[in-house]
Write a protein that holds these residues in place. Sequence first.
Motif, PDB file in Angstrom:
ATOM      1  N   GLU C 232      -0.854 -26.103 -25.474  1.00 14.59           N
ATOM      2  CA  GLU C 232      -1.314 -26.946 -26.576  1.00 14.59           C
ATOM      3  C   GLU C 232      -1.181 -28.420 -26.207  1.00 14.59           C
ATOM      4  N   TYR C 233      -0.069 -28.716 -25.561  1.00 12.59           N
ATOM      5  CA  TYR C 233       0.162 -30.115 -25.173  1.00 12.59           C
ATOM      6  C   TYR C 233      -0.825 -30.492 -24.077  1.00 12.59           C
ATOM      7  N   PRO C 234      -1.619 -31.554 -24.284  1.00 13.18           N
ATOM      8  CA  PRO C 234      -2.772 -31.793 -23.394  1.00 13.18           C
ATOM      9  C   PRO C 234      -2.419 -32.238 -21.975  1.00 13.18           C
ATOM     10  N   ILE C 235      -1.247 -32.885 -21.775  1.00 15.47           N
ATOM     11  CA  ILE C 235      -0.955 -33.345 -20.403  1.00 15.47           C
ATOM     12  C   ILE C 235       0.074 -32.421 -19.784  1.00 15.47           C
ATOM     13  N   SER C 236      -0.319 -31.206 -19.554  1.00 13.45           N
ATOM     14  CA  SER C 236       0.603 -30.285 -18.892  1.00 13.45           C
ATOM     15  C   SER C 236      -0.043 -29.802 -17.608  1.00 13.45           C
ATOM     16  N   ARG C 237       0.764 -29.262 -16.736  1.00 14.16           N
ATOM     17  CA  ARG C 237       0.244 -28.895 -15.412  1.00 14.16           C
ATOM     18  C   ARG C 237       1.075 -27.774 -14.811  1.00 14.16           C
ATOM     19  N   SER C 238       0.508 -27.218 -13.760  1.00 19.31           N
ATOM     20  CA  SER C 238       1.216 -26.169 -13.046  1.00 19.31           C
ATOM     21  C   SER C 238       2.018 -26.783 -11.915  1.00 19.31           C
ATOM     22  N   LEU C 239       3.203 -26.219 -11.690  1.00 18.73           N
ATOM     23  CA  LEU C 239       3.986 -26.581 -10.512  1.00 18.73           C
ATOM     24  C   LEU C 239       3.795 -25.480  -9.485  1.00 18.73           C
ATOM     25  N   LEU C 240       3.452 -25.898  -8.259  1.00 20.88           N
ATOM     26  CA  LEU C 240       2.945 -24.934  -7.290  1.00 20.88           C
ATOM     27  C   LEU C 240       3.761 -24.891  -6.012  1.00 20.88           C
ATOM     28  N   PHE C 241       3.723 -23.741  -5.373  1.00 20.53           N
ATOM     29  CA  PHE C 241       4.189 -23.600  -3.993  1.00 20.53           C
ATOM     30  C   PHE C 241       2.959 -23.341  -3.128  1.00 20.53           C
ATOM     31  N   TYR C 242       2.883 -23.995  -1.968  1.00 19.70           N
ATOM     32  CA  TYR C 242       1.857 -23.634  -0.987  1.00 19.70           C
ATOM     33  C   TYR C 242       2.559 -23.115   0.256  1.00 19.70           C
ATOM     34  N   THR C 243       2.068 -22.024   0.798  1.00 18.57           N
ATOM     35  CA  THR C 243       2.570 -21.551   2.088  1.00 18.57           C
ATOM     36  C   THR C 243       1.382 -21.408   3.026  1.00 18.57           C
ATOM     37  N   ASN C 244       1.690 -21.288   4.318  1.00 24.10           N
ATOM     38  CA  ASN C 244       0.628 -21.073   5.299  1.00 24.10           C
ATOM     39  C   ASN C 244       0.364 -19.581   5.390  1.00 24.10           C
ATOM     40  N   GLY C 245      -0.665 -19.106   4.681  1.00 21.43           N
ATOM     41  CA  GLY C 245      -0.963 -17.679   4.641  1.00 21.43           C
ATOM     42  C   GLY C 245       0.176 -16.921   3.978  1.00 21.43           C
ATOM     43  N   THR C 246       0.254 -15.638   4.232  1.00 21.06           N
ATOM     44  CA  THR C 246       1.335 -14.846   3.659  1.00 21.06           C
ATOM     45  C   THR C 246       2.627 -15.239   4.347  1.00 21.06           C
ATOM     46  N   PRO C 247       3.652 -15.586   3.573  1.00 19.83           N
ATOM     47  CA  PRO C 247       4.891 -16.051   4.196  1.00 19.83           C
ATOM     48  C   PRO C 247       5.644 -14.933   4.904  1.00 19.83           C
ATOM     49  N   GLU C 248       6.462 -15.328   5.892  1.00 16.42           N
ATOM     50  CA  GLU C 248       7.304 -14.336   6.556  1.00 16.42           C
ATOM     51  C   GLU C 248       8.411 -13.887   5.613  1.00 16.42           C
ATOM     52  N   ALA C 249       9.120 -12.852   5.993  1.00 15.97           N
ATOM     53  CA  ALA C 249      10.027 -12.156   5.078  1.00 15.97           C
ATOM     54  C   ALA C 249      11.097 -13.073   4.470  1.00 15.97           C
ATOM     55  N   ARG C 250      11.712 -13.899   5.309  1.00 11.80           N
ATOM     56  CA  ARG C 250      12.813 -14.717   4.773  1.00 11.80           C
ATOM     57  C   ARG C 250      12.313 -15.702   3.718  1.00 11.80           C
ATOM     58  N   VAL C 251      11.067 -16.200   3.878  1.00  9.52           N
ATOM     59  CA  VAL C 251      10.487 -17.113   2.903  1.00  9.52           C
ATOM     60  C   VAL C 251      10.079 -16.338   1.653  1.00  9.52           C
ATOM     61  N   GLN C 252       9.517 -15.129   1.886  1.00 11.50           N
ATOM     62  CA  GLN C 252       9.081 -14.301   0.764  1.00 11.50           C
ATOM     63  C   GLN C 252      10.260 -13.955  -0.147  1.00 11.50           C
ATOM     64  N   ARG C 253      11.442 -13.724   0.463  1.00 10.40           N
ATOM     65  CA  ARG C 253      12.623 -13.379  -0.322  1.00 10.40           C
ATOM     66  C   ARG C 253      12.963 -14.511  -1.296  1.00 10.40           C
ATOM     67  N   PHE C 254      12.798 -15.760  -0.829  1.00  5.05           N
ATOM     68  CA  PHE C 254      13.065 -16.914  -1.687  1.00  5.05           C
ATOM     69  C   PHE C 254      12.052 -16.984  -2.823  1.00  5.05           C
ATOM     70  N   ILE C 255      10.773 -16.757  -2.481  1.00 10.33           N
ATOM     71  CA  ILE C 255       9.720 -16.824  -3.494  1.00 10.33           C
ATOM     72  C   ILE C 255       9.918 -15.740  -4.553  1.00 10.33           C
ATOM     73  N   ASP C 256      10.314 -14.535  -4.079  1.00 10.32           N
ATOM     74  CA  ASP C 256      10.582 -13.447  -5.020  1.00 10.32           C
ATOM     75  C   ASP C 256      11.682 -13.848  -6.002  1.00 10.32           C
ATOM     76  N   PHE C 257      12.697 -14.518  -5.438  1.00  5.69           N
ATOM     77  CA  PHE C 257      13.801 -14.948  -6.298  1.00  5.69           C
ATOM     78  C   PHE C 257      13.325 -15.960  -7.346  1.00  5.69           C
ATOM     79  N   VAL C 258      12.479 -16.887  -6.908  1.00  6.36           N
ATOM     80  CA  VAL C 258      11.976 -17.921  -7.814  1.00  6.36           C
ATOM     81  C   VAL C 258      11.218 -17.299  -8.988  1.00  6.36           C
ATOM     82  N   LEU C 259      10.471 -16.236  -8.689  1.00  3.32           N
ATOM     83  CA  LEU C 259       9.646 -15.623  -9.727  1.00  3.32           C
ATOM     84  C   LEU C 259      10.425 -14.589 -10.549  1.00  3.32           C
TER      85      LEU C 259
END
Lengths: 255, 293, 276
Positions: C232-259
């Motif tokens: 509803e609030y008009p000035i809102s946005r998404s906060l994003l992560f970018y990785t280079n393609g599918t991340p390797e396992a150790r990075v994926q574990r961190f992303i899983d935790f974040v979500l």
Amino acid sequence: MDKLPIKMKAVDLNAWFSGKQALSKINMDVYSNKVTAVIGPSGCGKSTFVRNLNRLHETIPGATVEGAVFLDEENIFKPRYDLVDLRRRVGMVFQKPTPFPTMSIYENAAAGIKLAGRVPRPVVDQAVETALKQAALWNEVKDCLDKPGIGLSGGQQQRLCIARTLAVRPEVILLDEPCSALDPISTGKIEELIHELKKEYAIVIVTHNMQQAARVADFTGFFLLGELVEFDVTGKIFTAPRDKRTEDYVTGRFG
Amino acid sequence: MKRTTEWIIEKLIFISGIGSIVFVALIFFFLLKEGLSLFASVNVFSFLFGVNWYPISEPPQFGILPLILGSLLVTLGAVVIAVPLGIASALYVAEVAPKWLSEILKSGIELLAAIPSIVLGFIGIATLAPFLKNVFNLPSGLTALAGSIMLAFMAMPTIVSIIEDSINSVPRSYREGSLALGATRWQTIYRVILPAASSGILAAIMLGIGRVIGETMAVLMITGNAAILPTSILQPVRTLTATIAAEMGEAVSGSEHYFALFAIGIVLFVISFIINLVADFFMNRNKKRNKKK
Amino acid sequence: MFLVLIMFLSSGCARGNKAIQIKGSDTMVNLAEAWTEKFMEKYPESAVAVTGGGSGGGIASLISGTTDIAKASRDMHHKEILLANRRGVYPLELQVASDGVVVVVNPANPINKLTIKELSDIYTRKVKNWRELGGPDRQIVALSRERNSGTHVFFLETVVKLGQKKNPNEFAADVLMMPSSQAVVEEVISNKSAIGYIGLGYLNNRQKALAVGKDKRGPFFLPNIATVKKGEYPISRSLLFYTNGTPEARVQRFIDFVLSPDGQEIVKTMDFVPIK
């Protein structure tokens, strides 16, 4: 001797550097129109003595002084005595020639006059010329007055410093080993100059050169370890000293 | 044996000497290589004299005149504040203050140099900017003047300690010569001591300018960073250094914006070089004048 | 001498490879650090290094291969994607939280709400005095973040350009560019004429948040977790992560935790808005 007019008189003068005594109980007179030499080995207090006659001694950090020095019967150490006036009346020339580095010959000679306040240019010109002539430098520098003072030779620089002092028209001139950094010819010129100047001024000259004292001075005081050992007419000091220590020194039996 | 040692030492010194020159040259060539790439697409004139700095717009505009003027204005302001204050402080420490006080003051001034500029910047935002806003009745205190004052403080330690050194190295004989002529202490200071110390004072000023024009963090925080052509010292300005610091993180490597920031680096380099050249010129002239017969 | 230098650099890289590198948006630095702290409690053998530098800096690092994750508070630009592809980097985007950009004024300012259009006019300096908006007769001091800030770009696109890609509006040259959110906060606290924008996480009771509406008719919404989450609030946005393609396992574990629910709970405690 007592009939001579006394210009300056030190009475029980003591001086210290950071608590170390440099002068003890000096009593000595300086006569008008006479040259008084102060001799003695290095570190005997002779420079300290003359530096008290214009109160330059106490500008050194840690230096203190006690006693009295009279200039025309007025104690220069009394409270609120005008130091500027004192130093204009009692001029001083140092061991090393010290023309001001950023000033021309003219500006150096005029420096003292200009300090006193605004003086019309022709008056300054006249005073500079007179002073340079008195210091026997005029003929050598009259064509290059705007050149830097430190460009002159050592002897010329020293005479420029004398001119600078004379331009203020002092009553007493203190010369602190004025020739020790100069060659014999320049020394000769300065000594001649002293002979001329004593017609108008009372002169005190510190020297470690006994021949020089003998040549130029009417009176001589011999200093040793901060004490005035003997003071008398120059001839007596050099030929018939009363004190054994004076005799040892003037005959060269001293370190 | 001894000869070999000497040979090795000689070569080592030679290599370190050459090394520093090589490093400066390498840095400059890197700067040139990256910066000059900009001029394939932007002409030099519109870069140096353009008045609009919109590096991330479509199409971008790379006019750095407001930034150059901003840097010069802040620097000039800082020099005008720091030089008289620096000379006065140095004189007080070297000539007037009693020994114990001058020791305390000296360490105090040196301590000022140890404060990180970002800390000074924060202090400036919290105290100096509101103060200036009230005093001059401004919309905001984040102005060139605020930057100048902050930078003046940062340049002070350099200026004061170099001037103090050069005052102390004026031989005692000059001082006594002047006093013996009947000069007062003040006359001695400004007629004899200051002129004799003038080349040191000039060096101090130049080093101070160098410090000021290269300073980044405090300026970034307190000058408002608006890229406008300044008409008054009470306006916000954006400096060359602040622009590089603020935008380098965002600029994509190899983009026009990235090259433009390097080109700003070249401009800064040239300005610093000119300052050094001018300083050298004055100091040499001084030396020659003193030597001349 | 150069050999030594190169050795230093390469050894530095080798050590860096073990830790998960996260670079980019300053808005997300505190959030990322909070995640990292809890993540390393859970997996003590892992190492995560978080640095700021702005969204653009993070993306630049991803393109040059010096970070595992670029955190960004804006979408990657078309140009950036092209450049990445040229270097053999294929960015993968993932939303990890939402953020509202809060427009703040000094509490002494009587204005309570503004439209996107009015905000745009303020930042393009078409409106220069609070009086024109019904406030006191004081010149408006408009504060923006620096260009290295993702918030700057987001505000430019959403507010100044009114959300229209082709819109020629720009921040006026005399808008003050502040080097950090903290600097915006300081100036708003001390200056009654100031207006600025910051991430929701920086809001405290010494500044006043304005309600923002799409147009004059409203409705106007105050920024908070609920209004941002609902969009509803008009000035809102998404906060994003970018990785280079599918991340390797150790990075994926961190992303899983974040979500994970734990990770999203942290988002809430850091005053951002969870996506789930």
